[in-house]
Design an enzyme around this catalytic site. Structure first.
Site, PDB file in Angstrom:
ATOM      1  N   GLU A 208     -19.716  -5.838 -79.985  1.00 40.99           N
ATOM      2  CA  GLU A 208     -20.554  -6.116 -78.821  1.00 40.99           C
ATOM      3  C   GLU A 208     -21.245  -4.868 -78.291  1.00 40.99           C
ATOM      4  O   GLU A 208     -20.714  -3.758 -78.359  1.00 40.99           O
ATOM      5  CB  GLU A 208     -19.729  -6.784 -77.706  1.00 40.99           C
ATOM      6  CG  GLU A 208     -18.546  -5.991 -77.207  1.00 40.99           C
ATOM      7  CD  GLU A 208     -17.624  -6.822 -76.309  1.00 40.99           C
ATOM      8  OE1 GLU A 208     -17.496  -8.044 -76.545  1.00 40.99           O
ATOM      9  OE2 GLU A 208     -17.033  -6.257 -75.380  1.00 40.99           O
TER      10      GLU A 208
ATOM     11  N   HIS B 175      -2.959  -4.272 -74.656  1.00 37.97           N
ATOM     12  CA  HIS B 175      -4.068  -4.146 -75.618  1.00 37.97           C
ATOM     13  C   HIS B 175      -5.248  -5.006 -75.209  1.00 37.97           C
ATOM     14  O   HIS B 175      -6.249  -5.084 -75.921  1.00 37.97           O
ATOM     15  CB  HIS B 175      -3.609  -4.488 -77.025  1.00 37.97           C
ATOM     16  CG  HIS B 175      -3.605  -5.954 -77.380  1.00 37.97           C
ATOM     17  ND1 HIS B 175      -3.037  -6.922 -76.592  1.00 37.97           N
ATOM     18  CD2 HIS B 175      -4.109  -6.617 -78.466  1.00 37.97           C
ATOM     19  CE1 HIS B 175      -3.180  -8.110 -77.171  1.00 37.97           C
ATOM     20  NE2 HIS B 175      -3.840  -7.959 -78.296  1.00 37.97           N
TER      21      HIS B 175
ATOM     22  N   ALA C   3      -6.511  -8.313 -72.026  1.00 38.23           N
ATOM     23  CA  ALA C   3      -6.120  -9.156 -70.897  1.00 38.23           C
ATOM     24  C   ALA C   3      -4.953 -10.052 -71.287  1.00 38.23           C
ATOM     25  O   ALA C   3      -4.080 -10.339 -70.477  1.00 38.23           O
ATOM     26  CB  ALA C   3      -7.310 -10.000 -70.451  1.00 38.23           C
TER      27      ALA C   3
END
Length: 474
Positions: free
Chosen positions: A232, A396, A398
Protein backbone atom coordinates in the site's frame (compact mmCIF):
# COMPACT_ATOMS: atom_id res chain seq x y z
CA UNK A 1 -11.82 -82.18 29.45
CA UNK A 2 -11.62 -78.39 28.92
CA UNK A 3 -9.27 -76.11 30.84
CA UNK A 4 -10.96 -73.23 32.62
CA UNK A 5 -8.10 -70.76 32.46
CA UNK A 6 -9.32 -67.16 32.07
CA UNK A 7 -7.74 -63.88 31.18
CA UNK A 8 -7.61 -63.04 34.88
CA UNK A 9 -5.52 -66.16 35.53
CA UNK A 10 -3.01 -65.05 32.90
CA UNK A 11 -3.01 -61.49 34.22
CA UNK A 12 -1.97 -62.89 37.61
CA UNK A 13 1.08 -64.53 35.99
CA UNK A 14 2.24 -61.21 34.49
CA UNK A 15 0.35 -60.87 31.20
CA UNK A 16 -1.24 -57.51 30.43
CA UNK A 17 -4.46 -56.51 28.68
CA UNK A 18 -4.10 -56.42 24.91
CA UNK A 19 -3.55 -58.48 21.77
CA UNK A 20 -0.97 -60.79 23.40
CA UNK A 21 -3.46 -61.82 26.09
CA UNK A 22 -6.13 -62.56 23.49
CA UNK A 23 -3.71 -64.64 21.39
CA UNK A 24 -2.64 -66.64 24.48
CA UNK A 25 -6.27 -67.42 25.36
CA UNK A 26 -7.00 -68.58 21.79
CA UNK A 27 -4.01 -70.94 21.85
CA UNK A 28 -5.05 -72.28 25.25
CA UNK A 29 -8.59 -73.07 24.11
CA UNK A 30 -7.63 -74.82 20.87
CA UNK A 31 -4.54 -76.77 21.90
CA UNK A 32 -4.39 -77.57 25.63
CA UNK A 33 -7.72 -79.09 26.64
CA UNK A 34 -6.25 -82.12 28.48
CA UNK A 35 -3.48 -80.51 30.56
CA UNK A 36 -3.84 -79.46 34.18
CA UNK A 37 -4.38 -75.76 34.77
CA UNK A 38 -1.48 -75.43 37.20
CA UNK A 39 0.91 -76.90 34.64
CA UNK A 40 -0.52 -74.76 31.86
CA UNK A 41 -0.17 -71.53 33.83
CA UNK A 42 3.46 -72.42 34.56
CA UNK A 43 4.05 -73.08 30.85
CA UNK A 44 2.46 -69.82 29.72
CA UNK A 45 4.37 -67.87 32.35
CA UNK A 46 7.56 -69.39 30.95
CA UNK A 47 6.53 -68.31 27.43
CA UNK A 48 6.00 -64.79 28.72
CA UNK A 49 9.33 -64.68 30.53
CA UNK A 50 11.43 -66.44 27.87
CA UNK A 51 9.63 -66.14 24.52
CA UNK A 52 12.87 -66.71 22.53
CA UNK A 53 12.92 -70.31 23.87
CA UNK A 54 9.60 -71.09 22.15
CA UNK A 55 10.30 -69.74 18.65
CA UNK A 56 10.66 -73.29 17.32
CA UNK A 57 7.60 -74.66 19.16
CA UNK A 58 4.95 -75.67 16.58
CA UNK A 59 2.07 -74.46 18.77
CA UNK A 60 3.51 -71.64 20.84
CA UNK A 61 5.77 -69.93 18.28
CA UNK A 62 3.05 -67.45 17.14
CA UNK A 63 2.66 -66.28 20.75
CA UNK A 64 6.42 -66.12 21.31
CA UNK A 65 6.93 -64.20 18.03
CA UNK A 66 4.20 -61.69 18.89
CA UNK A 67 5.75 -61.08 22.30
CA UNK A 68 9.21 -60.43 20.86
CA UNK A 69 7.85 -58.11 18.15
CA UNK A 70 5.85 -56.15 20.71
CA UNK A 71 8.89 -55.82 22.96
CA UNK A 72 11.00 -54.50 20.08
CA UNK A 73 8.35 -52.19 18.60
CA UNK A 74 9.15 -48.45 18.83
CA UNK A 75 7.43 -46.93 21.84
CA UNK A 76 5.03 -44.05 21.24
CA UNK A 77 5.87 -42.49 24.54
CA UNK A 78 3.80 -39.42 25.29
CA UNK A 79 5.84 -36.54 26.67
CA UNK A 80 3.98 -35.33 29.73
CA UNK A 81 3.17 -31.67 30.25
CA UNK A 82 4.06 -30.06 33.55
CA UNK A 83 1.15 -29.90 35.98
CA UNK A 84 0.82 -26.10 36.13
CA UNK A 85 1.37 -23.48 33.45
CA UNK A 86 4.42 -21.34 34.09
CA UNK A 87 3.40 -17.68 34.65
CA UNK A 88 3.48 -15.29 31.71
CA UNK A 89 2.74 -11.61 31.11
CA UNK A 90 -0.44 -10.50 29.33
CA UNK A 91 -0.74 -7.06 27.73
CA UNK A 92 -4.21 -5.70 26.99
CA UNK A 93 -6.05 -8.61 28.67
CA UNK A 94 -9.45 -7.02 27.99
CA UNK A 95 -8.92 -7.44 24.24
CA UNK A 96 -7.77 -11.07 24.26
CA UNK A 97 -10.21 -13.93 23.73
CA UNK A 98 -10.34 -16.97 25.98
CA UNK A 99 -9.16 -19.30 23.21
CA UNK A 100 -5.83 -17.48 22.94
CA UNK A 101 -5.36 -17.59 26.72
CA UNK A 102 -6.08 -21.32 26.76
CA UNK A 103 -3.56 -21.98 23.98
CA UNK A 104 -0.90 -19.96 25.80
CA UNK A 105 -1.62 -21.84 29.04
CA UNK A 106 -0.94 -25.12 27.26
CA UNK A 107 2.25 -23.78 25.67
CA UNK A 108 3.51 -22.77 29.11
CA UNK A 109 3.11 -26.38 30.29
CA UNK A 110 5.63 -27.72 27.78
CA UNK A 111 8.67 -29.15 29.59
CA UNK A 112 10.92 -27.00 27.36
CA UNK A 113 9.09 -23.70 28.01
CA UNK A 114 11.09 -21.04 29.87
CA UNK A 115 9.03 -17.84 29.53
CA UNK A 116 6.06 -16.44 27.61
CA UNK A 117 3.95 -13.38 26.90
CA UNK A 118 0.71 -12.47 25.13
CA UNK A 119 0.50 -9.29 23.05
CA UNK A 120 -2.66 -7.10 23.03
CA UNK A 121 -3.56 -8.18 19.46
CA UNK A 122 -3.51 -11.87 20.41
CA UNK A 123 -6.17 -14.23 19.11
CA UNK A 124 -6.56 -17.97 18.75
CA UNK A 125 -4.31 -19.61 16.19
CA UNK A 126 -2.95 -23.06 15.43
CA UNK A 127 -0.68 -24.38 18.16
CA UNK A 128 0.72 -21.16 19.64
CA UNK A 129 -1.80 -18.30 19.55
CA UNK A 130 -1.20 -15.47 17.11
CA UNK A 131 0.29 -12.72 19.23
CA UNK A 132 2.01 -15.31 21.43
CA UNK A 133 5.67 -15.11 22.40
CA UNK A 134 7.31 -18.27 23.77
CA UNK A 135 10.89 -18.86 24.90
CA UNK A 136 12.08 -22.48 25.00
CA UNK A 137 15.25 -24.23 26.04
CA UNK A 138 17.12 -25.61 23.02
CA UNK A 139 13.89 -26.56 21.23
CA UNK A 140 12.20 -25.19 18.12
CA UNK A 141 8.43 -25.49 17.53
CA UNK A 142 7.48 -25.28 13.83
CA UNK A 143 3.93 -24.17 14.67
CA UNK A 144 5.38 -21.75 17.22
CA UNK A 145 6.88 -19.99 14.21
CA UNK A 146 3.84 -20.51 11.99
CA UNK A 147 3.04 -21.58 8.45
CA UNK A 148 4.11 -18.29 6.84
CA UNK A 149 7.71 -18.34 8.07
CA UNK A 150 9.33 -14.91 8.17
CA UNK A 151 6.10 -13.04 7.48
CA UNK A 152 7.20 -9.45 7.84
CA UNK A 153 6.57 -5.76 7.43
CA UNK A 154 8.68 -3.42 5.27
CA UNK A 155 8.40 0.37 5.06
CA UNK A 156 10.11 2.71 2.60
CA UNK A 157 9.91 6.45 3.32
CA UNK A 158 10.39 8.59 0.19
CA UNK A 159 11.67 12.10 -0.47
CA UNK A 160 8.18 13.00 -1.74
CA UNK A 161 6.17 15.47 0.37
CA UNK A 162 2.51 14.63 0.98
CA UNK A 163 1.22 17.35 -1.38
CA UNK A 164 2.89 15.68 -4.38
CA UNK A 165 0.89 12.45 -3.86
CA UNK A 166 -2.60 13.81 -4.37
CA UNK A 167 -3.82 14.17 -7.92
CA UNK A 168 -1.53 11.38 -9.13
CA UNK A 169 -3.80 8.48 -8.15
CA UNK A 170 -3.81 7.01 -11.63
CA UNK A 171 0.00 6.80 -11.76
CA UNK A 172 0.32 5.23 -8.32
CA UNK A 173 -2.45 2.75 -9.10
CA UNK A 174 -0.92 1.81 -12.46
CA UNK A 175 2.49 1.07 -10.96
CA UNK A 176 1.01 -0.79 -7.98
CA UNK A 177 -0.86 -3.12 -10.30
CA UNK A 178 2.06 -3.49 -12.71
CA UNK A 179 4.65 -4.55 -10.15
CA UNK A 180 2.71 -6.71 -7.68
CA UNK A 181 1.10 -10.14 -7.83
CA UNK A 182 -1.13 -11.54 -5.07
CA UNK A 183 -2.59 -14.83 -3.97
CA UNK A 184 -1.77 -18.49 -3.42
CA UNK A 185 0.40 -19.98 -6.14
CA UNK A 186 0.97 -16.72 -8.02
CA UNK A 187 4.26 -16.60 -9.92
CA UNK A 188 6.25 -14.42 -12.28
CA UNK A 189 7.15 -15.96 -15.63
CA UNK A 190 9.99 -15.47 -18.08
CA UNK A 191 11.51 -11.99 -18.12
CA UNK A 192 9.18 -10.88 -15.31
CA UNK A 193 11.19 -12.98 -12.85
CA UNK A 194 13.47 -11.15 -10.45
CA UNK A 195 17.06 -11.93 -9.61
CA UNK A 196 18.30 -11.73 -6.03
CA UNK A 197 21.29 -13.07 -4.11
CA UNK A 198 18.97 -15.09 -1.87
CA UNK A 199 18.60 -17.57 -4.76
CA UNK A 200 22.34 -18.31 -4.40
CA UNK A 201 22.00 -19.05 -0.67
CA UNK A 202 23.95 -22.24 0.11
CA UNK A 203 21.10 -23.40 2.35
CA UNK A 204 19.21 -24.46 -0.79
CA UNK A 205 21.90 -27.14 -1.24
CA UNK A 206 21.90 -28.31 2.38
CA UNK A 207 19.16 -30.92 1.81
CA UNK A 208 17.43 -32.49 -1.19
CA UNK A 209 14.15 -31.21 0.25
CA UNK A 210 15.27 -27.56 0.05
CA UNK A 211 16.99 -28.02 -3.30
CA UNK A 212 13.67 -29.16 -4.77
CA UNK A 213 12.03 -25.91 -3.61
CA UNK A 214 14.47 -23.61 -5.43
CA UNK A 215 12.40 -23.39 -8.63
CA UNK A 216 9.23 -22.47 -6.74
CA UNK A 217 11.17 -19.85 -4.76
CA UNK A 218 12.51 -18.21 -7.90
CA UNK A 219 9.11 -18.13 -9.61
CA UNK A 220 7.40 -16.55 -6.58
CA UNK A 221 10.16 -14.08 -5.68
CA UNK A 222 8.59 -10.64 -5.35
CA UNK A 223 4.98 -11.88 -5.10
CA UNK A 224 2.64 -11.49 -2.13
CA UNK A 225 0.30 -13.93 -0.42
CA UNK A 226 -3.44 -13.91 0.16
CA UNK A 227 -5.31 -13.26 3.39
CA UNK A 228 -4.14 -10.10 5.17
CA UNK A 229 -1.06 -9.52 3.00
CA UNK A 230 -0.89 -6.16 1.27
CA UNK A 231 1.14 -3.56 -0.61
CA UNK A 232 0.00 0.00 0.00
CA UNK A 233 0.85 3.61 -0.66
CA UNK A 234 0.32 6.00 2.20
CA UNK A 235 1.40 9.12 4.03
CA UNK A 236 3.72 8.87 7.03
CA UNK A 237 3.63 11.66 9.58
CA UNK A 238 6.67 12.54 11.71
CA UNK A 239 5.46 14.87 14.45
CA UNK A 240 9.08 15.73 15.21
CA UNK A 241 12.51 15.11 13.73
CA UNK A 242 13.91 11.61 14.26
CA UNK A 243 17.66 11.76 14.73
CA UNK A 244 18.24 8.02 14.31
CA UNK A 245 16.52 7.86 10.92
CA UNK A 246 17.71 11.38 10.04
CA UNK A 247 14.22 12.44 8.94
CA UNK A 248 12.83 15.94 9.59
CA UNK A 249 9.40 16.67 10.97
CA UNK A 250 6.86 16.42 8.16
CA UNK A 251 4.52 14.23 6.11
CA UNK A 252 6.03 12.02 3.40
CA UNK A 253 4.83 9.51 0.81
CA UNK A 254 5.67 5.96 1.92
CA UNK A 255 5.28 2.36 0.77
CA UNK A 256 4.24 -0.33 3.26
CA UNK A 257 4.22 -4.07 2.52
CA UNK A 258 3.15 -7.15 4.47
CA UNK A 259 3.78 -10.74 3.35
CA UNK A 260 6.05 -13.70 3.99
CA UNK A 261 7.91 -16.60 2.46
CA UNK A 262 5.18 -17.79 0.08
CA UNK A 263 5.11 -21.46 -1.03
CA UNK A 264 8.68 -22.00 0.16
CA UNK A 265 7.82 -21.23 3.78
CA UNK A 266 4.50 -23.07 3.72
CA UNK A 267 6.13 -26.24 2.38
CA UNK A 268 8.92 -26.07 4.96
CA UNK A 269 6.37 -25.56 7.75
CA UNK A 270 4.25 -28.51 6.66
CA UNK A 271 7.22 -30.86 6.25
CA UNK A 272 8.88 -30.13 9.59
CA UNK A 273 5.63 -29.95 11.58
CA UNK A 274 4.81 -33.48 10.38
CA UNK A 275 8.32 -34.59 11.31
CA UNK A 276 8.10 -32.92 14.73
CA UNK A 277 4.79 -34.66 15.45
CA UNK A 278 6.30 -38.03 14.56
CA UNK A 279 9.29 -37.48 16.84
CA UNK A 280 7.75 -35.48 19.69
CA UNK A 281 4.58 -37.15 20.98
CA UNK A 282 2.61 -34.72 23.09
CA UNK A 283 -0.87 -35.01 24.68
CA UNK A 284 -3.71 -34.29 22.26
CA UNK A 285 -4.30 -30.75 23.49
CA UNK A 286 -0.63 -29.87 22.87
CA UNK A 287 -0.04 -31.92 19.70
CA UNK A 288 0.41 -28.84 17.48
CA UNK A 289 3.24 -27.63 19.72
CA UNK A 290 5.46 -30.60 18.82
CA UNK A 291 9.07 -29.49 18.99
CA UNK A 292 12.47 -30.47 17.62
CA UNK A 293 15.60 -30.60 19.77
CA UNK A 294 18.22 -28.30 18.27
CA UNK A 295 20.88 -30.90 19.10
CA UNK A 296 19.32 -33.29 16.59
CA UNK A 297 19.77 -33.44 12.82
CA UNK A 298 16.06 -32.67 12.33
CA UNK A 299 16.24 -29.63 14.60
CA UNK A 300 19.27 -28.27 12.76
CA UNK A 301 17.65 -28.89 9.38
CA UNK A 302 14.57 -26.91 10.41
CA UNK A 303 16.68 -24.09 11.83
CA UNK A 304 18.55 -23.77 8.51
CA UNK A 305 15.30 -23.98 6.51
CA UNK A 306 13.53 -21.43 8.74
CA UNK A 307 16.36 -18.91 8.36
CA UNK A 308 16.40 -19.45 4.60
CA UNK A 309 12.64 -18.77 4.48
CA UNK A 310 13.18 -15.60 6.53
CA UNK A 311 15.88 -14.37 4.16
CA UNK A 312 13.61 -15.20 1.23
CA UNK A 313 10.68 -13.27 2.73
CA UNK A 314 12.95 -10.24 3.14
CA UNK A 315 14.09 -10.62 -0.48
CA UNK A 316 10.47 -10.64 -1.70
CA UNK A 317 9.87 -7.28 0.00
CA UNK A 318 13.15 -5.90 -1.36
CA UNK A 319 12.13 -6.79 -4.92
CA UNK A 320 8.73 -5.11 -4.52
CA UNK A 321 10.19 -1.97 -2.95
CA UNK A 322 12.97 -1.60 -5.52
CA UNK A 323 10.59 -2.02 -8.45
CA UNK A 324 8.03 0.47 -7.13
CA UNK A 325 10.66 2.98 -5.99
CA UNK A 326 12.13 2.98 -9.50
CA UNK A 327 8.66 3.19 -11.08
CA UNK A 328 7.76 6.40 -9.25
CA UNK A 329 11.27 7.87 -9.56
CA UNK A 330 11.73 8.38 -5.83
CA UNK A 331 14.66 8.39 -3.42
CA UNK A 332 14.39 6.37 -0.22
CA UNK A 333 15.06 8.46 2.90
CA UNK A 334 14.84 5.47 5.24
CA UNK A 335 13.72 1.86 5.24
CA UNK A 336 12.52 -0.18 8.22
CA UNK A 337 11.50 -3.84 8.28
CA UNK A 338 10.86 -6.64 10.75
CA UNK A 339 9.84 -10.30 10.88
CA UNK A 340 6.90 -11.40 12.99
CA UNK A 341 6.64 -15.18 12.39
CA UNK A 342 10.07 -16.36 13.36
CA UNK A 343 12.36 -17.69 16.10
CA UNK A 344 15.56 -16.12 17.40
CA UNK A 345 18.37 -17.16 19.75
CA UNK A 346 18.30 -14.65 22.60
CA UNK A 347 19.34 -14.42 26.25
CA UNK A 348 17.02 -14.55 29.26
CA UNK A 349 18.75 -14.21 32.63
CA UNK A 350 22.05 -15.01 30.95
CA UNK A 351 20.76 -18.26 29.42
CA UNK A 352 20.39 -18.76 25.67
CA UNK A 353 16.81 -19.56 24.70
CA UNK A 354 14.82 -19.85 21.49
CA UNK A 355 12.26 -17.03 21.31
CA UNK A 356 9.27 -17.78 19.08
CA UNK A 357 7.30 -14.71 17.99
CA UNK A 358 4.18 -15.89 16.20
CA UNK A 359 2.51 -12.70 15.13
CA UNK A 360 4.60 -10.51 17.42
CA UNK A 361 7.08 -7.73 16.63
CA UNK A 362 10.65 -7.72 18.01
CA UNK A 363 10.87 -4.75 20.39
CA UNK A 364 14.29 -4.89 22.01
CA UNK A 365 15.64 -1.55 23.26
CA UNK A 366 16.09 0.76 20.27
CA UNK A 367 14.85 -1.84 17.75
CA UNK A 368 12.64 -0.36 15.00
CA UNK A 369 9.42 -2.04 13.96
CA UNK A 370 6.12 -1.47 12.14
CA UNK A 371 2.70 -2.20 13.63
CA UNK A 372 -0.08 -1.85 11.00
CA UNK A 373 -3.74 -1.17 11.72
CA UNK A 374 -6.13 -2.08 8.91
CA UNK A 375 -6.77 -0.84 5.38
CA UNK A 376 -8.39 2.30 6.84
CA UNK A 377 -6.77 2.51 10.28
CA UNK A 378 -3.27 3.95 10.75
CA UNK A 379 -0.13 1.92 11.26
CA UNK A 380 2.73 2.94 13.53
CA UNK A 381 6.48 3.13 13.12
CA UNK A 382 7.80 2.24 16.57
CA UNK A 383 11.00 1.91 18.56
CA UNK A 384 11.24 -0.87 21.15
CA UNK A 385 11.80 -0.24 24.85
CA UNK A 386 13.23 -3.67 25.65
CA UNK A 387 10.57 -4.70 28.18
CA UNK A 388 11.78 -8.01 29.65
CA UNK A 389 8.35 -9.20 30.83
CA UNK A 390 7.21 -9.01 27.18
CA UNK A 391 10.36 -10.86 26.11
CA UNK A 392 11.36 -7.75 24.12
CA UNK A 393 8.22 -7.96 21.98
CA UNK A 394 5.14 -5.97 20.90
CA UNK A 395 2.00 -6.62 18.86
CA UNK A 396 2.26 -7.24 15.11
CA UNK A 397 -0.91 -5.36 14.24
CA UNK A 398 -4.42 -4.62 15.48
CA UNK A 399 -5.39 -8.30 15.54
CA UNK A 400 -8.68 -9.79 14.43
CA UNK A 401 -11.81 -9.34 16.49
CA UNK A 402 -13.96 -11.32 14.03
CA UNK A 403 -13.20 -14.65 12.39
CA UNK A 404 -13.21 -14.61 8.61
CA UNK A 405 -16.49 -16.52 8.57
CA UNK A 406 -18.16 -14.08 10.98
CA UNK A 407 -16.89 -11.12 8.93
CA UNK A 408 -18.38 -12.56 5.72
CA UNK A 409 -21.67 -13.25 7.50
CA UNK A 410 -22.01 -9.87 9.21
CA UNK A 411 -20.34 -7.27 6.93
CA UNK A 412 -21.78 -6.20 3.57
CA UNK A 413 -19.95 -4.85 0.54
CA UNK A 414 -21.77 -1.55 0.98
CA UNK A 415 -20.53 -1.34 4.60
CA UNK A 416 -16.99 -1.84 3.36
CA UNK A 417 -17.31 0.69 0.53
CA UNK A 418 -18.69 3.27 2.94
CA UNK A 419 -15.82 3.06 5.40
CA UNK A 420 -13.26 3.16 2.56
CA UNK A 421 -14.92 6.31 1.21
CA UNK A 422 -15.00 7.90 4.67
CA UNK A 423 -11.23 7.42 4.98
CA UNK A 424 -10.46 8.35 1.35
CA UNK A 425 -8.77 4.97 0.74
CA UNK A 426 -8.61 3.31 -2.70
CA UNK A 427 -8.80 -0.49 -2.49
CA UNK A 428 -7.65 -2.92 -5.18
CA UNK A 429 -8.73 -6.48 -4.40
CA UNK A 430 -9.48 -7.89 -0.90
CA UNK A 431 -12.50 -9.81 0.30
CA UNK A 432 -15.02 -8.81 2.95
CA UNK A 433 -13.12 -11.04 5.39
CA UNK A 434 -10.43 -8.33 5.41
CA UNK A 435 -12.85 -5.46 6.07
CA UNK A 436 -11.56 -2.91 8.63
CA UNK A 437 -14.45 -3.78 10.98
CA UNK A 438 -13.07 -7.31 11.35
CA UNK A 439 -10.06 -5.92 13.24
CA UNK A 440 -9.58 -4.59 16.76
CA UNK A 441 -9.21 -0.87 17.38
CA UNK A 442 -5.50 -0.21 16.71
CA UNK A 443 -5.56 2.82 19.04
CA UNK A 444 -6.66 0.64 21.98
CA UNK A 445 -4.03 -1.95 21.08
CA UNK A 446 -1.32 0.70 20.99
CA UNK A 447 -2.52 2.16 24.31
CA UNK A 448 -2.10 -1.29 25.87
CA UNK A 449 1.58 -1.46 24.96
CA UNK A 450 2.98 1.95 25.83
CA UNK A 451 5.51 0.23 28.09
CA UNK A 452 6.70 -1.90 25.14
CA UNK A 453 7.28 0.66 22.37
CA UNK A 454 7.56 4.37 21.62
CA UNK A 455 5.72 5.68 18.55
CA UNK A 456 8.08 7.40 16.10
CA UNK A 457 5.63 8.16 13.27
CA UNK A 458 2.11 7.37 12.08
CA UNK A 459 1.34 5.84 8.66
CA UNK A 460 -2.02 6.56 6.97
CA UNK A 461 -3.03 4.13 4.16
CA UNK A 462 -4.18 5.78 0.92
CA UNK A 463 -4.11 3.03 -1.73
CA UNK A 464 -4.20 -0.63 -0.76
CA UNK A 465 -3.76 -3.74 -2.87
CA UNK A 466 -4.60 -7.26 -1.64
CA UNK A 467 -5.58 -10.62 -3.14
CA UNK A 468 -9.05 -10.43 -4.64
CA UNK A 469 -10.72 -13.03 -2.43
CA UNK A 470 -8.22 -13.12 0.40
CA UNK A 471 -6.57 -16.18 -1.07
CA UNK A 472 -6.21 -16.43 -4.82
CA UNK A 473 -6.19 -13.87 -7.57
CA UNK A 474 -7.35 -14.88 -11.07
Amino acid sequence: MKNNITGNNLLETGYTEGKILGLALDILKTNFADIEEKELLALFKKVKDYPESFLDDPVLHPLATAMIEEANAPKDEIIELVSHAKPYAVFGPDYIEEGARNQMDIAMKLPVSVAGALMPDAHQGYGLPIGGVLATKNAIIPYGVGVDIGCRMALSIFDIPEKHYFGKDAMYKRELIAFTKFGAGREFRGLERAEHEVLDNEAFNSTTFLKNLHGKAWAQLGTSGGGNHFVEWGIIDFAERDEVLNIDKGRYVALLTHSGSRGLGATIAGHYTKLAKEICKLPKEAANLAYLDLNTAEGQEYWIAMNLAGDYASACHEVIHKRLTKAIGAKVLAKVENHHNFAWKELINGEEVIVHRKGATPAGKGVMGIIPGSMTAPGFLVRGKGETSAINSASHGAGRQMSRTKAIQSITKSDMKAILKDHNVTLIGAGIDEAPMAYKDIHKVMAAQTELVDVVAKFEPKMVRMADDGSRED
